[in-house]
Design an enzyme around this catalytic site. Structure first.
Site: not given
Ligand code: NAP
Ligand code: G4F
Length: 366
Positions: A12-13, A88, A132, A134, A160, A164, A190
């Site tokens: 996504q990002d 991850q 992050t 969290e 995780y 982080k 997001h």
């Molecule tokens: P995501 O959808 O999980 O994407 C993670 C990316 O990292 C993917 O392109 C994945 O590649 C790559 N990756 C994972 N393990 C790898 C490895 N060992 N070597 C090379 N590439 C690897 O994450 P996102 O939601 O776009 O978020 C981007 C960043 O923001 C992440 O660092 C996440 O922890 C952080 N973040 C996200 C959120 C959120 O709500 N989205 C919130 C807080 C922080 P593959 O396609 O090969 O798996």
């Molecule tokens: O969508 P989630 O898996 O996101 P979570 O755990 O908040 O983490 C995401 O946001 C973080 C930033 O705030 C990032 F750092 C992280 O990389 C990731 O992007 O779960 C959101 C909530 C949790 O409380 C979870 O327990 O939804 C609850 N939930 C309930 N049922 C579920 C489910 N989560 C998932 N993934 N799958 C379920 O079936």
């Protein structure tokens, strides 16, 4: 033309960030790990430029666990900005793979910082770390004045977030030790139609679309009362870019400042397809029924239980607003609507393709 190196490009990002940087005339070096299946569908539209002379993208293969490769790459490319998005990033999976997560999300950040330093780029290259929300773990939601900000105490609640936390502190350490421009982006959840399918919002919108199209019977979830502040990834990558355009490195909380439950998101998503739900029983026995047909559409499945959970998060994002002049444009309801609509379109398209004999790959666990 500025050069950006971006890790974590398939999801996504990155796809939104790449669109933004292209508008701003960057040369982009994108790095991805090798996978046996093609997983670039979120970014294919960006690379379909038929004019070779417009090519501003360069692909490099690499993995977060491979430091030698990164040292060579950084020295060759000499980027002006590095956006570290690879991780991850699934909380539940990190309980299953804690050591891998520590290596790939924590130590990896050290590897890339070292790569910048040994290439003598520590004074010219700006480094962005995706941190992050969290990290802060517990919140006392009876005391709204305690809304967390950049300097609140941290209490990570999963492997995780522990990884982080290391990543964030090693970036802070390189800033203090070597005067590197290292900024941490402390992000709330997001989402978008490009969100990975196993995070809760996308899991919900996909299921709602499939239920509407008679392709799925039921949605299984856990902890419907967990509260999250959900923003749109498109808004958040703008904040990411703004952070690296500042004169001084700093850490910023990026959030919309509105928190809702998973239960709310389920309700809104079904409302988008005109299904009204009523719930019966509670906790692990909770079931949701369609009020017209009394068919059970949502159930709790303890399989998704996490050994430690963060139930509630709400942060004070005023620093990003005053320093970066950043404001989110999307509300969570607009986000939810866009995701449901996009999933309905996707599955209608997939069904059409299947009816013409094409195979459509499906995924999804957790
Ligand atoms: P995501 O959808 O999980 O994407 C993670 C990316 O990292 C993917 O392109 C994945 O590649 C790559 N990756 C994972 N393990 C790898 C490895 N060992 N070597 C090379 N590439 C690897 O994450 P996102 O939601 O776009 O978020 C981007 C960043 O923001 C992440 O660092 C996440 O922890 C952080 N973040 C996200 C959120 C959120 O709500 N989205 C919130 C807080 C922080 P593959 O396609 O090969 O798996
Ligand atoms: O969508 P989630 O898996 O996101 P979570 O755990 O908040 O983490 C995401 O946001 C973080 C930033 O705030 C990032 F750092 C992280 O990389 C990731 O992007 O779960 C959101 C909530 C949790 O409380 C979870 O327990 O939804 C609850 N939930 C309930 N049922 C579920 C489910 N989560 C998932 N993934 N799958 C379920 O079936």
């Amino acid at each position: 033309m500025k050069k950006a190196l971006i890790t974590g490009i398939t999801w996504q990002d990155w796809s939104y960030l790449a669109e933004l940087l292209l508008e701003k005339w960057y040369e982009i070096h994108w790095v991805k790990r090798r996978t046996s299946l093609i997983n670039t569908d979120r970014i294919d539209h960006i690379f379909q430029d038929p004019h070779e002379e417009n090519k501003k993208f360069f692909l490099h293969y690499w993995d977060t666990t491979d430091s030698g490769n990164m040292i060579k790459l950084v020295a060759d490319v000499k980027p002006d900005e590095v956006y570290n998005l690879a991780a991850q990033s699934h909380v539940h999976v990190s309980f299953d793979m804690p050591e891998y997560t520590a290596n790939s999300d924590g130590i990896w950040t050290l590897r890339i910082l070292e790569a910048i330093r040994v290439a003598w780029l520590e004074k010219s290259c700006k480094f962005y770390q995706a941190s992050t929300s969290e990290l802060f773990g517990w919140m006392d939601y009876n005391r709204p004045e305690a809304w967390y900000n950049e300097s609140s105490p941290m209490h990570p609640r999963s492997p995780y977030w522990c990884a982080k936390l290391y990543a964030m502190w090693i970036a802070r350490n390189y800033k203090e030790s070597y005067w590197m421009f290292c900024s941490n982006w402390i992000l709330f959840n997001h989402e978008s139609p490009r969100r990975w399918e196993t995070f809760v919002t996308r899991k919900i919108t996909m299921a709602v679309a499939k239920i509407k199209l008679w392709l799925q019977e039921k949605l299984y979830l856990w902890n419907l009362d967990a509260k999250r502040d959900w923003g749109h990834a498109k808004d958040y990558v703008e904040a990411m870019w703004l952070m690296l355009q500042q004169d001084k490195p700093d850490d910023f909380v990026i959030a919309t400042w509105v928190s809702n439950t998973v239960r709310d998101f389920v309700n809104w998503s079904f409302e988008e397809v005109w299904i009204k739900l009523e719930w019966r029983y509670s906790w692990v026995d909770e079931k949701w029924y369609d009020v017209e047909t009394w068919k059970c559409l949502v159930e709790v499945d303890p399989k998704y239980f996490r050994p430690a959970e963060v139930n509630y998060l709400l942060w004070n994002a005023s620093k990003a607003r005053t320093v970066l002049w950043w404001e989110p444009k999307y509300t969570v309801r607009e986000l939810c609507k866009e995701m449901v609509r996009s999933d309905i379109e996707k599955f209608e398209r997939d069904e059409l393709l299947k009816s013409h004999g094409y195979t459509v790959l499906n995924q999804c666990e957790w």
